[in-house]
Enzyme design. Structure first.
Site: not given
Length: 325
Positions: A190, A177, A220, A185
């Site tokens: 983004h 992760d 993610e 972001n």
């Protein structure tokens, strides 16, 4: 386009070679059926074929049948040429697998028109195969990063667990992760976040073994399947991947964005005693511990048939974590 001409008459063969060369085709010639069949079995065999019916060795009808009996994803368009002109002869040639039929003496304009028909059909098949391949790729790959998608990576894990069971091997599973991805972001936008995912995956793939598999598990989060990996192997692999991301910032346009990942590690060496769901739950629990432990680290949850691997994610004791950071 490459065209095979198979005719035992050198005069007819030369006439065809002249016509086809003038029309821009790449011509390959054979003087008998056996030579033609040998050419058709090569890797770059012509897919547009002009066969004389009567030839020494294999005749045109025999070659047609042999071509149609092959298991070949690429179609071969066959045109039969002969002095025979009875309707039964035409039916026999078509039944053998020919796509078209011309009688001697040949009319050059008709021959050219029929060759163009064959070429259009072959080009159409190529387009269909490309479309099929593209759809198959889209159905199994993540559109953003190009790695396996959620369903495909789970299918790979299922297959590896089955192989593990058959051959008494072990399989490692990593759940990765990207740390603080929402912050990336929010700070960079983004589009930059998408670029971070792509670059991170590129680094991860570079550091995986050729037979390892990586897929986007969601958001993610990524899943890595490590065939034939014991505990030490899986832990070392996880650390190598962690360092590949953390050791230098990711370059996204003009920005250099520092990124880290957290990794949960599990190894299944007893496939009879644990389900894929339980194995994933163990790995997810280890990832949770890596996050709770400060991120940018790996945590290992070694699968034990008697351990409570199916405990809730928040229960740290059930997965017996081992920090490798």
């Amino acid at each position: 386009m490459k065209v095979l001409i198979a005719d035992d008459d050198p005069v007819n063969r030369r006439i065809l070679e002249t016509f086809l060369g003038k029309w821009g085709y790449e011509v390959v010639s054979a003087a008998d059926g056996n030579e033609a069949w040998s050419i058709l079995q090569s890797e770059d065999a012509p897919r547009l074929v002009i066969l004389d019916w009567m030839m020494p060795g294999m005749d045109g009808a025999q070659i047609c049948r042999a071509i149609r009996q092959r298991s070949d994803p690429f179609y071969t368009y066959i045109m039969m040429i002969t002095a025979k002109f009875q309707k039964q002869d035409v039916l026999e040639g078509l039944a053998a697998g020919a796509d078209d039929y011309l009688t001697k003496p040949l009319d050059s304009n008709e021959l050219r028109a029929r060759l163009r028909t064959g070429e259009r059909i072959l080009n159409l098949q190529e387009d269909l195969l490309r479309t099929r391949d593209r759809l198959q790729y889209q159905a199994s790959h993540d559109s953003l990063t190009g790695v396996w998608n959620h369903g495909a990576i789970l299918e790979i894990l299922h297959a590896e667990l089955a192989r593990c069971k058959r051959e008494r091997l072990s399989v490692g599973v990593l759940m990765l992760d990207i740390d603080h991805f929402k912050t990336i972001n929010d700070r960079y936008g983004h589009m930059a976040g998408d670029a971070v995912l792509r670059e991170a995956v590129r680094r991860l793939r570079t550091n995986l073994r050729p037979y390892d598999s990586i897929g986007r598990y969601g958001g993610e989060e990524f899943l890595v399947v490590l065939p034939n990996s014991r505990q030490d192997d899986a832990r070392k692999e996880a650390e190598r991947l962690r360092r590949a991301i953390a050791d230098s910032p990711l370059e996204v346009g003009a920005e250099r964005i520092p990124v880290t990942i957290s990794i949960g590690v599990s190894v299944c060496s007893h496939p009879d005693s644990i389900s894929i769901e339980a194995l994933l739950k163990c790995t997810d629990a280890a990832l949770y511990l890596a996050k709770q432990g400060g991120r940018n680290r790996t945590e290992a949850s070694w699968e034990n048939p008697l351990a409570a691997c199916e405990a809730p994610r928040s229960s740290q004791n059930s997965s017996e974590p081992t920090s490798t950071s």
